[in-house]
Design a protein around this motif. Sequence first.
Motif, short mmCIF file in Angstrom:
data_model
loop_
_atom_site.label_atom_id
_atom_site.label_comp_id
_atom_site.label_asym_id
_atom_site.label_seq_id
_atom_site.Cartn_x
_atom_site.Cartn_y
_atom_site.Cartn_z
N ASP A 182 0.82 -1.21 0.00
CA ASP A 182 0.00 0.00 0.00
C ASP A 182 0.86 1.26 0.00
O ASP A 182 0.34 2.36 -0.27
N TYR A 183 2.18 1.11 0.28
CA TYR A 183 3.04 2.29 0.18
C TYR A 183 4.42 1.99 -0.42
O TYR A 183 5.12 2.90 -0.85
N TRP A 184 4.84 0.74 -0.47
CA TRP A 184 6.07 0.37 -1.18
C TRP A 184 5.64 -0.18 -2.53
O TRP A 184 5.10 -1.27 -2.63
N TYR A 185 5.89 0.59 -3.60
CA TYR A 185 5.39 0.24 -4.92
C TYR A 185 6.50 -0.39 -5.76
O TYR A 185 7.46 0.28 -6.14
N ASN A 186 6.34 -1.69 -6.03
CA ASN A 186 7.27 -2.37 -6.93
C ASN A 186 6.86 -2.14 -8.38
O ASN A 186 5.81 -1.56 -8.67
N TRP A 187 7.70 -2.59 -9.30
CA TRP A 187 7.41 -2.58 -10.73
C TRP A 187 5.99 -3.09 -10.97
O TRP A 187 5.58 -4.06 -10.35
N PRO A 188 5.19 -2.47 -11.83
CA PRO A 188 5.54 -1.42 -12.80
C PRO A 188 5.22 0.01 -12.33
O PRO A 188 5.22 0.92 -13.15
N VAL A 189 4.90 0.20 -11.05
CA VAL A 189 4.53 1.53 -10.56
C VAL A 189 5.80 2.31 -10.20
O VAL A 189 6.68 1.81 -9.50
N SER A 190 5.89 3.53 -10.69
CA SER A 190 7.02 4.40 -10.34
C SER A 190 6.50 5.66 -9.66
O SER A 190 5.32 5.99 -9.75
N GLN A 191 7.40 6.34 -8.99
CA GLN A 191 7.08 7.60 -8.34
C GLN A 191 8.30 8.51 -8.40
O GLN A 191 9.42 8.05 -8.62
N TRP A 192 8.09 9.79 -8.20
CA TRP A 192 9.22 10.72 -8.18
C TRP A 192 10.09 10.39 -6.98
O TRP A 192 9.60 10.23 -5.86
N ALA A 193 11.40 10.28 -7.24
CA ALA A 193 12.29 9.81 -6.19
C ALA A 193 13.74 10.14 -6.56
O ALA A 193 14.04 10.59 -7.67
N THR A 194 14.61 9.89 -5.61
CA THR A 194 16.05 10.01 -5.84
C THR A 194 16.76 8.96 -5.01
O THR A 194 16.24 8.51 -3.97
N ARG A 195 17.95 8.56 -5.49
CA ARG A 195 18.74 7.55 -4.80
C ARG A 195 20.22 7.89 -4.92
O ARG A 195 20.70 8.25 -5.99
N ILE A 196 20.94 7.81 -3.80
CA ILE A 196 22.39 8.04 -3.79
C ILE A 196 23.07 6.76 -3.30
O ILE A 196 22.70 6.20 -2.26
N LYS A 197 24.06 6.30 -4.07
CA LYS A 197 24.77 5.06 -3.77
C LYS A 197 26.26 5.34 -3.70
O LYS A 197 26.83 5.96 -4.60
N VAL A 198 26.90 4.88 -2.64
CA VAL A 198 28.33 5.09 -2.44
C VAL A 198 29.03 3.73 -2.46
O VAL A 198 28.66 2.82 -1.70
N ALA A 199 30.00 3.57 -3.35
CA ALA A 199 30.77 2.33 -3.42
C ALA A 199 31.79 2.28 -2.29
O ALA A 199 32.47 3.27 -2.00
N LEU A 200 31.90 1.13 -1.66
CA LEU A 200 32.86 0.91 -0.58
C LEU A 200 33.90 -0.09 -1.09
O LEU A 200 33.61 -1.29 -1.21
N ASP A 201 35.06 0.37 -1.39
CA ASP A 201 36.09 -0.43 -2.01
C ASP A 201 36.42 -1.66 -1.17
O ASP A 201 36.67 -1.56 0.03
N GLY A 202 36.38 -2.84 -1.80
CA GLY A 202 36.69 -4.07 -1.11
C GLY A 202 35.56 -4.61 -0.26
O GLY A 202 35.71 -5.69 0.35
N PHE A 203 34.44 -3.93 -0.22
CA PHE A 203 33.30 -4.38 0.60
C PHE A 203 32.02 -4.48 -0.22
O PHE A 203 31.43 -5.55 -0.34
N GLY A 204 31.56 -3.38 -0.77
CA GLY A 204 30.30 -3.38 -1.50
C GLY A 204 29.80 -1.97 -1.70
O GLY A 204 30.40 -1.17 -2.40
N TYR A 205 28.72 -1.62 -1.01
CA TYR A 205 28.13 -0.30 -1.18
C TYR A 205 27.19 0.01 -0.03
O TYR A 205 26.78 -0.86 0.75
N VAL A 206 26.82 1.28 0.06
CA VAL A 206 25.74 1.73 0.93
C VAL A 206 24.92 2.71 0.12
O VAL A 206 25.46 3.51 -0.67
N GLN A 207 23.60 2.66 0.26
CA GLN A 207 22.74 3.55 -0.52
C GLN A 207 21.53 3.97 0.30
O GLN A 207 21.09 3.27 1.22
N VAL A 208 21.01 5.14 -0.05
CA VAL A 208 19.83 5.68 0.61
C VAL A 208 18.96 6.33 -0.46
O VAL A 208 19.47 6.84 -1.48
N GLY A 209 17.67 6.31 -0.25
CA GLY A 209 16.75 6.88 -1.22
C GLY A 209 15.63 7.65 -0.55
O GLY A 209 15.44 7.58 0.68
N ALA A 210 14.88 8.39 -1.35
CA ALA A 210 13.69 9.09 -0.89
C ALA A 210 12.65 9.00 -2.01
O ALA A 210 12.90 9.47 -3.13
N TYR A 211 11.50 8.38 -1.72
CA TYR A 211 10.44 8.14 -2.70
C TYR A 211 9.15 8.78 -2.21
O TYR A 211 8.76 8.60 -1.04
#
Length: 434
Positions: A182-211
């Motif tokens: 009812d509030y987390w919309y998977n494909w095919p529904v989209s909404q205005w949003a942004t996402r920032i992802k930071v690569a962590l060398d030798g580990f992976g990544y961390v990311q945060v978004g706002a939808y």
Amino acid sequence: MSNSFGAALLAAALVACPAIAQAADTTPFNDTLSGDWGGLRTRLHDEGVDVRLDYTSETASNVQGGAKEGTRYTDQWAFGATLDLDKLLGLNNARFQATITDRNGRNLSSDVHLGSLQQVQEVYGRGQTFRITQFWYDQVYFDGLLDWKIGRLTEGEDFAAFSCDFMNLTFCGAPPGNIVGDYWYNWPVSQWATRIKVALDGFGYVQVGAYEVNPNYLPRRYAFNLDDPPGATGALIPLEIGWLPTFGDAALKGSYKFGAWYNTSKGSDVFENTQGQPLVLAGGQPRGRDGHYGVYLNFLQQLTRPSAAEPNRGLSAFLNVTFADRQTAAIDSQIAVGMVYTGPFESRPADDIGLGLGRTHVNSRVANAERLQNAAGLGPVGVQTSEYVGEIYYSLHATHWLILRPNLQYVLQPGGISHNSNDIIFGLKLSLRL
């Protein structure tokens, strides 16, 4: 799209498959049915434009369970374009994605009253209509350190992302969308949003978004509208940490994602009214709650790799665990575990076999309300606990552009109600790249 057209398409593909599969096609875009369009696709690609047309259909029949036996067919068309803005405009490591989807057909779960918590045809739903599914800009900065995406996004393409090779929704897409849709919309529904992802060398990544959380993204009225529809209630803010290890001399790849989310929208308690009394007995208005929240983990690990020359072959295992808050979520958890073996035969290195087992749990506070309702003579209503699902499939890569995936599903306690007849579903999923 009619059932007869889908059947005709499948029949034509089956007839064509043996001849096509025997020919080793090394031409550009040999992974598409329509090929290189006389060289046009290659020229467009070289200039920074890639276009795609994908088709997916799912046919399901119940031989046990539901109010009656039946067969239903549903499908999705996806029209996509990816623009390499480095080639087109000189913007380093930048791209733009636009995707339009069109869903059609009927839903077995509803039409024969299976009563299940999770759809047996995952591609059905969110309005059988044309929809703007992706419309975003993405750019990578600082030699891959920072990745920023903005526009119309689907939450599950970046957070708690999981494949949709299985046909039951329990094993498809970002699991939070399966229990708090009812509030987390998977494909095919989209909404205005942004996402920032930071690569962590030798580990992976961390990311945060706002939808943006807005129920008006769901109806057909706004499905094909880029404007921001009225009715926004808040923002969904997910956070995810991903560990991407490689183990052993065989270089077995893993993906371990840990995530949490918070929805700033006001919520309603699933059990209490504003006086702290059970809603089902005392009536009134639901008690207000400040926000919604949850946590998840998604693990995927390759366990075997028979050949270094074929790194994708072998056995992999997955585990998805999701919990939502018990104050506002009617379904408060889902667990799915399974295995996929890619390349089961030397002669079929691209085929795969999948087995999944899952549990979807109804909030015990909802179950308590149902028990109170029955005790007060206001029923009878079924008391919901957990729904259990098993699915097995064989994925036949008939050609580079056609996948046929027959499957068998077993649903124990549909709807989480013990006296419901268990469901046995035979299905066929078809994926075609045009």
